[in-house]
Design a protein around this motif. Structure first.
Motif, PDB file in Angstrom:
ATOM      1  N   LYS B  36      66.075 -30.536  48.717  1.00 33.85           N
ATOM      2  CA  LYS B  36      64.749 -30.650  48.307  1.00 33.85           C
ATOM      3  C   LYS B  36      63.967 -29.768  48.753  1.00 33.85           C
ATOM      4  O   LYS B  36      62.986 -29.251  47.936  1.00 33.85           O
ATOM      5  CB  LYS B  36      64.178 -32.136  49.279  1.00 33.85           C
ATOM      6  CG  LYS B  36      64.626 -33.515  48.615  1.00 33.85           C
ATOM      7  CD  LYS B  36      63.716 -33.995  47.283  1.00 33.85           C
ATOM      8  CE  LYS B  36      64.668 -34.375  46.343  1.00 33.85           C
ATOM      9  NZ  LYS B  36      64.081 -34.053  45.123  1.00 33.85           N
ATOM     10  N   GLN B  39      64.769 -26.772  46.712  1.00 27.57           N
ATOM     11  CA  GLN B  39      63.986 -27.017  45.173  1.00 27.57           C
ATOM     12  C   GLN B  39      62.413 -26.870  45.308  1.00 27.57           C
ATOM     13  O   GLN B  39      62.026 -26.118  44.153  1.00 27.57           O
ATOM     14  CB  GLN B  39      64.415 -28.531  44.824  1.00 27.57           C
ATOM     15  CG  GLN B  39      65.802 -28.680  44.327  1.00 27.57           C
ATOM     16  CD  GLN B  39      66.081 -30.292  44.012  1.00 27.57           C
ATOM     17  OE1 GLN B  39      65.116 -31.100  44.506  1.00 27.57           O
ATOM     18  NE2 GLN B  39      67.051 -30.493  43.282  1.00 27.57           N
ATOM     19  N   ILE B  43      60.903 -23.957  42.955  1.00 30.82           N
ATOM     20  CA  ILE B  43      59.342 -24.445  42.362  1.00 30.82           C
ATOM     21  C   ILE B  43      58.179 -23.458  42.557  1.00 30.82           C
ATOM     22  O   ILE B  43      57.498 -22.727  41.671  1.00 30.82           O
ATOM     23  CB  ILE B  43      59.029 -25.699  42.655  1.00 30.82           C
ATOM     24  CG1 ILE B  43      59.949 -26.645  41.915  1.00 30.82           C
ATOM     25  CG2 ILE B  43      57.600 -26.075  42.040  1.00 30.82           C
ATOM     26  CD1 ILE B  43      59.526 -28.320  42.150  1.00 30.82           C
ATOM     27  N   LEU B  46      59.027 -19.539  41.093  1.00 33.60           N
ATOM     28  CA  LEU B  46      58.874 -19.668  39.604  1.00 33.60           C
ATOM     29  C   LEU B  46      57.218 -19.612  39.566  1.00 33.60           C
ATOM     30  O   LEU B  46      56.938 -18.957  38.397  1.00 33.60           O
ATOM     31  CB  LEU B  46      59.564 -20.978  39.031  1.00 33.60           C
ATOM     32  CG  LEU B  46      61.078 -20.629  38.780  1.00 33.60           C
ATOM     33  CD1 LEU B  46      61.928 -21.968  38.477  1.00 33.60           C
ATOM     34  CD2 LEU B  46      61.172 -19.620  37.631  1.00 33.60           C
ATOM     35  N   GLY B  47      56.457 -20.288  40.008  1.00 35.77           N
ATOM     36  CA  GLY B  47      54.892 -20.589  39.997  1.00 35.77           C
ATOM     37  C   GLY B  47      54.537 -19.258  40.176  1.00 35.77           C
ATOM     38  O   GLY B  47      53.488 -18.692  39.733  1.00 35.77           O
ATOM     39  N   LYS B  50      55.171 -16.497  37.676  1.00 38.12           N
ATOM     40  CA  LYS B  50      54.426 -16.886  36.608  1.00 38.12           C
ATOM     41  C   LYS B  50      52.861 -16.090  36.974  1.00 38.12           C
ATOM     42  O   LYS B  50      52.144 -15.649  35.948  1.00 38.12           O
ATOM     43  CB  LYS B  50      54.097 -18.197  36.039  1.00 38.12           C
ATOM     44  CG  LYS B  50      53.923 -18.396  34.618  1.00 38.12           C
ATOM     45  CD  LYS B  50      54.000 -19.695  34.256  1.00 38.12           C
ATOM     46  CE  LYS B  50      53.640 -19.926  32.819  1.00 38.12           C
ATOM     47  NZ  LYS B  50      53.652 -21.395  32.515  1.00 38.12           N
ATOM     48  N   GLN B  56      61.888 -11.988  36.791  1.00 31.85           N
ATOM     49  CA  GLN B  56      62.840 -12.541  38.085  1.00 31.85           C
ATOM     50  C   GLN B  56      63.770 -10.966  38.249  1.00 31.85           C
ATOM     51  O   GLN B  56      64.176 -10.947  39.537  1.00 31.85           O
ATOM     52  CB  GLN B  56      64.191 -13.314  37.487  1.00 31.85           C
ATOM     53  CG  GLN B  56      63.167 -14.638  37.211  1.00 31.85           C
ATOM     54  CD  GLN B  56      64.330 -15.578  36.418  1.00 31.85           C
ATOM     55  OE1 GLN B  56      65.739 -15.484  36.606  1.00 31.85           O
ATOM     56  NE2 GLN B  56      63.871 -16.497  35.878  1.00 31.85           N
ATOM     57  N   ASN B  71      69.115 -15.883  40.354  1.00 30.08           N
ATOM     58  CA  ASN B  71      69.260 -17.099  39.654  1.00 30.08           C
ATOM     59  C   ASN B  71      69.737 -18.374  40.266  1.00 30.08           C
ATOM     60  O   ASN B  71      69.293 -19.370  40.129  1.00 30.08           O
ATOM     61  CB  ASN B  71      70.495 -16.477  38.820  1.00 30.08           C
ATOM     62  CG  ASN B  71      70.330 -16.913  37.097  1.00 30.08           C
ATOM     63  OD1 ASN B  71      68.950 -17.473  36.789  1.00 30.08           O
ATOM     64  ND2 ASN B  71      71.305 -16.698  36.318  1.00 30.08           N
ATOM     65  N   LEU B  74      66.769 -19.766  42.060  1.00 32.23           N
ATOM     66  CA  LEU B  74      65.861 -20.477  41.261  1.00 32.23           C
ATOM     67  C   LEU B  74      66.505 -21.736  40.748  1.00 32.23           C
ATOM     68  O   LEU B  74      65.715 -22.506  40.142  1.00 32.23           O
ATOM     69  CB  LEU B  74      65.421 -19.490  40.215  1.00 32.23           C
ATOM     70  CG  LEU B  74      64.703 -18.206  40.557  1.00 32.23           C
ATOM     71  CD1 LEU B  74      64.042 -17.390  39.251  1.00 32.23           C
ATOM     72  CD2 LEU B  74      63.361 -18.761  41.164  1.00 32.23           C
ATOM     73  N   LYS B  75      67.933 -21.775  40.896  1.00 36.10           N
ATOM     74  CA  LYS B  75      68.481 -23.152  40.667  1.00 36.10           C
ATOM     75  C   LYS B  75      67.754 -24.288  41.618  1.00 36.10           C
ATOM     76  O   LYS B  75      67.677 -25.453  41.139  1.00 36.10           O
ATOM     77  CB  LYS B  75      70.003 -23.007  40.955  1.00 36.10           C
ATOM     78  CG  LYS B  75      70.412 -22.726  39.590  1.00 36.10           C
ATOM     79  CD  LYS B  75      72.125 -22.677  39.864  1.00 36.10           C
ATOM     80  CE  LYS B  75      73.065 -22.512  38.548  1.00 36.10           C
ATOM     81  NZ  LYS B  75      74.371 -22.861  38.980  1.00 36.10           N
TER      82      LYS B  75
END
Lengths: 201, 174
Positions: B36, B39, B43, B46-47, B50, B56, B71, B74-75
């Motif tokens: 968790k 993850q 998140i 990635l945010g 952006k 990446q 990679n 980011l999984k």
């Protein structure tokens, strides 16, 4: 999935099988990996942002549209629920499994009725102030039922009302049709009851 | 066709049961707590990428690691080391984990902010105290002027209403 695609069937337990299209990774495994892959989930929701923020889910809760980050987080939670559900299903004694799997399997044609029921229950929950992730339960595990034997064909995130409107659900719908056609043609030639549906967790 | 016969057909064509899948599911369940966190980090990365308009590849270069490594991160299933987490924090200028040190630093910043605000407030109060006499005089002047303006308006209105009663045609012309 092309017509005549080679596929394998893997036995999960007596009475429960799963389709394998990619070597060493059956369709349920593949879908569960997707549900825990943040990068893939983000890309999926970015691509389907219109469906995600459409009336279909957002009119359940008339708040501001759900964000991609929220959708990803909710989906990973739902993925955990799927994991727990299959541990439970695979660990049940055979007699209980036979009963439970029939309770969880819902024919596709009735999905709309189920959805309406979900909405109703969620509205009730909402009025009592109990709103959880359930209102965004967009995960579906699809399966074929032949007599009392189940073959899981895959899973999808369902963001649209109809299966043929969503990117993933459309693929799953075609897969259900093609696999059942191929099974009927090659292996089960006698007249048996074939049903397509989803296993609700 | 009986159900048993269907199962016989499937048992013939299916690959046999092995427990790998159940083991995999149980592994996911047992490792859920750290997964968790991994993850949540994915998140956030990635945010941030952006928001900052970075790719990446940019992150990989800045961290000095391969694109494959990014990679994996980011999984959201990578058991990240403190070293990797720190590299990400530096590369993106974000905070991923809070320690007592970072919390102390934040607390210090908040204290400084509160101190600055209270100093500003004090100086505003001082201005009032030092100029109390002048301010009171100005308020009184304002009230007196206001009262006298009000009186003037009332008188003009009375005059006008008398005029309308006594000489309406002249009043219209006015």
């Amino acid at each position: 999935m092309k017509n005549g695609t080679k596929f394998a069937i893997k036995k999960l337990r007596n009475g429960l099988y799963v389709l394998e299209l990619t070597k060493n990774k059956h369709e349920l495994q593949r879908f569960l990996s997707f549900l825990s892959n943040i990068k893939f989930l983000t890309e999926f929701f970015e691509k389907n942002i219109y469906d995600l923020q459409s009336e279909f889910y957002n009119n359940i809760n008339k708040n501001v549209p759900i964000t991609i980050e929220e959708a990803v987080q909710i989906t990973t939670e739902l993925g955990d629920n799927v994991t727990d559900f299959y541990i439970y299903l695979l660990s049940l004694p055979q007699d209980k499994f036979e009963i439970k799997i029939n309770e969880f399997f819902k024919p596709l044609s009735k999905e709309q009725t189920i959805k309406t029921l979900h909405l109703h229950v969620n509205q009730m929950k909402k009025s009592y102030g109990i709103v959880g992730f359930n209102k965004y339960n967009w995960i579906r595990i699809y399966a074929l039922k032949i007599e009392n034997t189940f073959i899981i064909t895959g899973g999808a995130i369902k963001l649209t009302k109809e299966m043929n409107q969503g990117t993933q659900t459309k693929i799953e719908l075609e897969k259900l049709y093609k696999i059942s056609t191929q099974l009927k043609k090659e292996f089960i030639t006698e007249d048996v009851s074939f049903e397509d549906g989803l296993i609700e967790f | 066709m009986e159900n048993e016969k269907i199962r016989e057909i499937f048992d013939k064509i299916a690959l046999p049961v092995n427990n790998d899948f159940l083991i995999e599911l149980k592994w996911r369940q047992a490792n859920r707590v750290w997964l968790k966190k991994s993850q949540a980090i994915a998140i956030k990365i990635l945010g941030t990428l952006k928001t900052q308009g970075k790719s990446q590849k940019d992150l990989a270069e800045k961290m000095g690691v391969s694109s494959q490594m990014i990679n994996k991160i980011l999984k959201g299933s990578q058991n990240l080391t403190l070293e990797t987490i720190s590299k990400i924090e530096i590369a993106l200028n974000i905070q991923l984990i809070e320690t007592s040190e970072t919390l102390k630093e934040k607390l210090g910043q908040y204290e400084e902010m509160v101190h600055g605000l209270s100093e500003t407030l004090k100086s505003i109060v001082n201005v009032f105290v030092q100029n109390q006499g002048v301010i009171e005089k100005q308020i009184k002047n304002y009230q007196t002027n206001n009262a006298s303006d009000e009186m003037k308006t009332k008188t003009s209105l009375n005059k006008l209403s008398n005029l309308i009663e006594t000489e309406p045609e002249y009043a219209m012309a006015v």
